[in-house]
Design an enzyme around this catalytic site. Sequence first.
Site, short mmCIF file in Angstrom:
data_model
loop_
_atom_site.label_atom_id
_atom_site.label_comp_id
_atom_site.label_asym_id
_atom_site.label_seq_id
_atom_site.Cartn_x
_atom_site.Cartn_y
_atom_site.Cartn_z
N GLY A 222 34.55 40.68 38.34
CA GLY A 222 35.85 40.40 38.97
C GLY A 222 36.88 39.86 37.99
N LYS B 250 43.16 43.68 39.02
CA LYS B 250 43.39 44.88 39.85
C LYS B 250 44.81 44.91 40.40
CE LYS B 250 39.66 43.90 42.20
NZ LYS B 250 38.68 43.23 41.40
N GLY B 251 45.37 43.71 40.63
CA GLY B 251 46.68 43.60 41.27
C GLY B 251 47.74 44.43 40.58
N ASN C 271 38.12 34.36 48.90
CA ASN C 271 37.54 34.15 47.56
C ASN C 271 38.29 34.96 46.50
OD1 ASN C 271 36.59 36.52 48.67
ND2 ASN C 271 34.47 36.27 48.03
N GLY D 132 41.62 36.63 44.57
CA GLY D 132 42.97 36.09 44.33
C GLY D 132 43.74 37.03 43.43
N HIS D 133 44.91 37.45 43.85
CA HIS D 133 45.73 38.25 42.95
C HIS D 133 47.13 37.67 42.90
CE1 HIS D 133 45.18 40.34 46.89
NE2 HIS D 133 46.49 40.28 46.90
N THR D 134 47.70 37.75 41.71
CA THR D 134 49.02 37.16 41.51
C THR D 134 50.08 38.16 41.95
OG1 THR D 134 48.13 36.02 39.62
CG2 THR D 134 50.52 36.09 39.77
N THR E 27 33.40 29.90 45.77
CA THR E 27 34.81 29.51 45.82
C THR E 27 35.07 28.54 46.98
OG1 THR E 27 35.33 31.40 47.22
CG2 THR E 27 35.56 31.71 44.84
N GLN F 277 36.69 41.31 43.92
CA GLN F 277 35.54 40.94 43.09
C GLN F 277 35.13 42.10 42.17
OE1 GLN F 277 35.14 39.95 46.68
NE2 GLN F 277 36.20 38.13 46.03
N THR G 156 28.56 37.42 45.29
CA THR G 156 29.24 37.09 46.53
C THR G 156 28.43 37.71 47.68
OG1 THR G 156 31.37 37.05 47.67
CG2 THR G 156 30.84 39.09 46.47
N THR H 235 41.85 31.44 42.43
CA THR H 235 41.56 30.78 43.70
C THR H 235 41.18 29.32 43.51
OG1 THR H 235 40.89 32.88 44.67
CG2 THR H 235 40.04 30.91 45.74
N GLY I 175 49.01 44.35 28.34
CA GLY I 175 49.81 43.19 28.74
C GLY I 175 49.97 43.19 30.24
#
Length: 506
Positions: free
Chosen positions: A27, A31-32, A54, A56-58, A146, A261, A276, A370, A497
Amino acid sequence: MSINGQGQLLHWLRGVKTLALTCRQWGDTGKGKFVDVLAEIWADVIFRGTGGGNAGHTIVINGKKYIFHLIPSGILHDSFGKINGIGRGVAADPYILCEELGILDREGMTYNNLMIALNAKLVLPCHLVEDRVRESNSDSGKIGTTGRGIGPLYKDHVGRIGLVVNDLLNKDIFVVKLRRNLKEKVRTLRTYDSEVVRKIMQHDHLEKGAYYNAKDIFNEDAIVEKYMAYGKRLRDMIQDTDAFLKNKVVGRMKLLLEGAQGDLLSVDEGTYPYVTSSDPTVPGLARGAGISEKAVDRVLGIVKAFYMTRVGSGPFPTEFGGRKSEDWCATEGVDKAREAALYPDADVNSRSPLAQGIGVRKAGDEYGATTSRPRRTGWLDLQLLRYAIGKSGPHVIFTKLDVLNMCRTIKICESYEYAGPKYRHGQKTLLPGDILNVAIPDSHVLQYCRPIYKCFPGWECDTAGATSVSDLPSKLRRIIDFVSKSAGVDPRILSIGADRNETIFV
Ligand code: IMP
């Protein structure tokens, strides 16, 4: 905004109706960024199928960074008619959902096309409590979860005492099911220290103690009241997404399955028990979204290169600094600021492996989205990659290639030497000194695997501004070729980047 080689990407996706985007590691491979790009240039519908709070993406909205856990990364394209969905396999925590909707409201973003599966698994306060209580008790075997209630939620599902999101719409049924569930939970929680339970119940996500009742542990009325309010808030989004996907989407619209994940965290295929409790591989994701795995036309797997990260406990053969690093990352209170203050000079070339791991963590900003925990770092492990590729197919995205720009020597783990005691693994017997080329995802074996590395000179220059493979330094291209050949992967995208412009389509 277009990305470099966008035309090639769209050409590669010609005729594809369902694309799954998952991770080939533990994970946190970013991916975001790719969901966001694909949501804009390709997908009509974006669905999550596994995991929950559990993950988390920005998400960057109006120049501000937010960490989202449940709402798919494609939500920013809602106003362009893109449909985002939370599928039946997701651990849906209404507290988190409402928080995220609140952020969208405050930022003036729409979510008119957001759907939540009526049969998504409903996270209850007792799941968070059970998760945290178990983790606080060393006898239970720490996984380093988490703390978002994931294990207890899926346990209740297969134990047939779970609730689903649709229960938020029917108070009487909710109360009956909740009561039955809590009866079992209270029995379990009474075996733990009551003071620990009381403290855990003060957590923000547990309404700061409002769900607590000293006599019965849970204040049932408070839970019912709050959950009915969530039901009101989410009512318009709760739908039969299985039927929607089957009748309107599969084979007709372009569907992007957004993984959470990674393969190595899969409860079925990963490094059990340090995993998980859902299955983030392609079959698990498809099933969790609500479609058949057979409907998936193409798969893209994300691979961090040429290092890896892991959060929580479990074997990690190539970890910089080994056990010392695992213990350091698990130390209460260690976060980005503390690490920076204690190790100001650590960088990707530090001589001590622990400091080099910290240097890579700093360079890659590898701190949990997270939990803020430092992610454990190590060199890329071809055995684990071969294992994951063998399950999920060869097409990959190499991400974070820029993180090691200034690294003098890049080490790639080619094979392992088994250094543990004699061990029977099915019909095989492992003996000390045995060489392994494909990882055996048995934690007992992995903990004794000593990496054998091939070393490459680093490229030691900035990759910024590269828009095609030929712009990349030859030393970097050589390592990409080596990894591709030895692990049997076919890289389609290279990411240098966080910005979407820093993407090269191969
Ligand atoms: P849980 O999913 O919270 O039960 O945690 C189980 C294990 O999976 C722990 O080692 C977590 O650190 C890990 N884990 C869960 N979600 C993520 C994720 O999104 N990224 C990385 N590790 C995760």
